[in-house]
Enzyme design. Structure first.
Site, short mmCIF file in Angstrom:
data_model
loop_
_atom_site.label_atom_id
_atom_site.label_comp_id
_atom_site.label_asym_id
_atom_site.label_seq_id
_atom_site.Cartn_x
_atom_site.Cartn_y
_atom_site.Cartn_z
CE LYS A 111 34.40 31.78 30.69
NZ LYS A 111 33.95 32.89 31.55
CG ASP A 128 32.64 33.78 28.30
OD1 ASP A 128 32.62 34.33 29.40
OD2 ASP A 128 33.59 33.95 27.49
N1 GLU Z 1 30.63 34.01 31.32
C1 GLU Z 1 30.25 34.91 32.38
C2 GLU Z 1 31.47 35.27 33.22
O1 GLU Z 1 32.58 35.25 32.77
C3 GLU Z 1 29.07 34.40 33.18
C4 GLU Z 1 29.25 33.08 33.85
C5 GLU Z 1 27.97 32.50 34.45
O2 GLU Z 1 26.96 33.15 34.42
O3 GLU Z 1 28.07 31.39 34.97
O4 GLU Z 1 31.34 35.67 34.36
#
Ligand code: GLU
Length: 413
Positions: free
Chosen positions: A108, A148
């Site tokens: 993340k 996100d």
């Molecule tokens: N930010 C989104 C999540 O928390 C998507 C992450 C992604 O697609 O890599 O799952």
């Protein structure tokens, strides 16, 4: 305010105990390897402001685990972003990708910023700076960022474009891109659609009929979940975002609310319903979809929840104390790592399409998304029944067993 990282780790620890990791994998330091991220990247980015002068930002990318594949996870722009939050979100990505069986680990990123306070040119400079600093750490086979909270296709396009200044043109370096740059049809809607897909499975299990829905959050996840409900003819009776809320026992007109939000920047004052004075957590509805942030269902308000079913569109909306209260009150919770996995599943489809150079119809994307989520839901449900545990505990058991099996198979030399 409960610390999200401590909460996440304590549930991993509890699961490790249930699965007997200590005994089964003696001397392998499983818990330490789950608790401590593979790599923590933290840096400062200074950005030139349009009016002159500089602004300095704290930037993060946490690569939690690549045992099951390359690192994967979104980038959050929010004033509350800090190291612990990004670490927790990265750990949840590792669990999420393992649970739904896509070949990724977890990561993340985040920047402590309120994107609304920057102009578009300032934001672009910030995203490009962030990307250029991470150019050795991201890549289509290393670590793949995505949107996100506070980021979207526009930011992903800048990351893609900045990356190609330093490396080969690689569409798969980032997902959630605009369609014009190789994004997937259905990616933007995927998280919200996935929330509704798992909600429908749980509704079937609970035998709910003519049920009403409340939605907390009206960003990408909440608005698409609400729209999907509306299009299915379900009654969305209350919606709240950071600006305010609206309720209507006859059902809100969600497409109208989307238009209103796009014009005014929020849903406060939406004319199609009454203003919502209180916290939506206690609003009388049968199904509640928390699609905003962490720690919104807490020890203080869990006893007031009227819903019979909660489906977590956000990451970590329910604190462990609230979870206990809900469990004792027999409120069923479909956990975040299952309920909101639709986004990363379609991110995976986008990456596959980028690698193949062959692009799918939206219908194919959705069918494959629903199949994967239904299968994951069924396995979680089965485990919950077999072990007599909550859906959350069952989901953690499935994900962690897969991760640890892969860890052991890889060896330590
Ligand atoms: N930010 C989104 C999540 O928390 C998507 C992450 C992604 O697609 O890599 O799952």
């Amino acid at each position: 305010m409960a610390n999200v990282l401590e909460n996440a780790i304590s549930l991993v620890q509890k699961t490790a105990d249930i699965l007997n990791f200590n005994k089964r994998f003696q001397g392998q330091e499983i818990m330490e390897r789950l608790r401590i991220p593979d790599k923590v990247i933290m840096f400062r980015a200074s950005v030139q402001l349009d009016r002159g002068g500089l602004k300095v930002f704290n930037c993060y990318r946490i690569q939690h685990s690549d045992v099951l594949g390359c690192y994967k996870g979104g980038i959050r722009f929010h004033p509350d972003v800090d190291l612990d939050e990004v670490k927790a979100l990265a750990l949840w990505m590792t669990l999420k990708t393992a649970l739904v069986g896509i070949p990724y680990g977890g990561a993340k990123g985040g920047i402590t910023v309120d994107p609304k306070t920057l102009s578009i040119t300032e934001l672009e400079r910030l995203v490009r700076k962030y990307t250029s600093r991470l150019v050795n750490d991201i890549g289509p086979n290393i670590d793949i960022p995505a949107p996100d909270m506070g980021t979207g296709a526009r930011e992903m396009a800048w990351i893609y474009d900045e990356y190609r200044k330093y490396r080969d043109v690689a569409r798969g370096v980032v997902t959630g891109k605009p369609i014009a740059l190789g994004g997937s049809l259905g990616r933007k809607e995927a998280t919200g659609r996935g929330v509704v897909c798992t909600m429908l499975e749980a509704v079937k299990d609970l035998g709910l009929k003519n049920y009403t829905v409340g939605v907390q959050g009206f960003g990408n996840v909440g608005s698409h979940a609400a729209l999907d409900c509306f299009e299915r003819g379900l009654k969305v009776v209350a919606i709240q975002d950071i600006t305010g809320g609206a309720c209507n026992p006859e059902g809100l007109n969600v497409p109208e609310m989307v238009k209103y939000r796009d014009q005014t920047g929020g849903i406060e004052g939406f004319p199609g319903g009454k203003p919502l004075a209180d916290n939506i957590v206690s609003y009388p509805c049968d199904v509640f979809l928390p699609c905003a942030k962490e720690n919104t269902i807490t020890e203080e308000n869990a006893a007031n929840v009227k819903a019979k079913l909660i489906v977590e569109g956000a990451n970590g909306p329910t604190t462990p104390e609230a979870d206990k209260i809900l469990e004792s009150r027999k409120v069923v919770v479909v956990p975040d790592i299952l309920a909101n996995a639709g986004g990363v599943i379609v991110s995976y489809f986008e990456w596959v399409q980028n690698r193949e150079g062959f692009y799918w119809e939206e219908e194919d994307v959705n069918t494959r998304l629903f199949n994967r989520l239904r299968k994951a839901y069924a396995s979680v449900k089965e485990m919950a029944v077999a072990k007599k545990v909550s859906l959350r505990q069952a989901a953690y058991c499935i994900a962690l067993e897969k991760i640890v099996q892969a860890m052991i198979a890889r060896g330590v030399q």
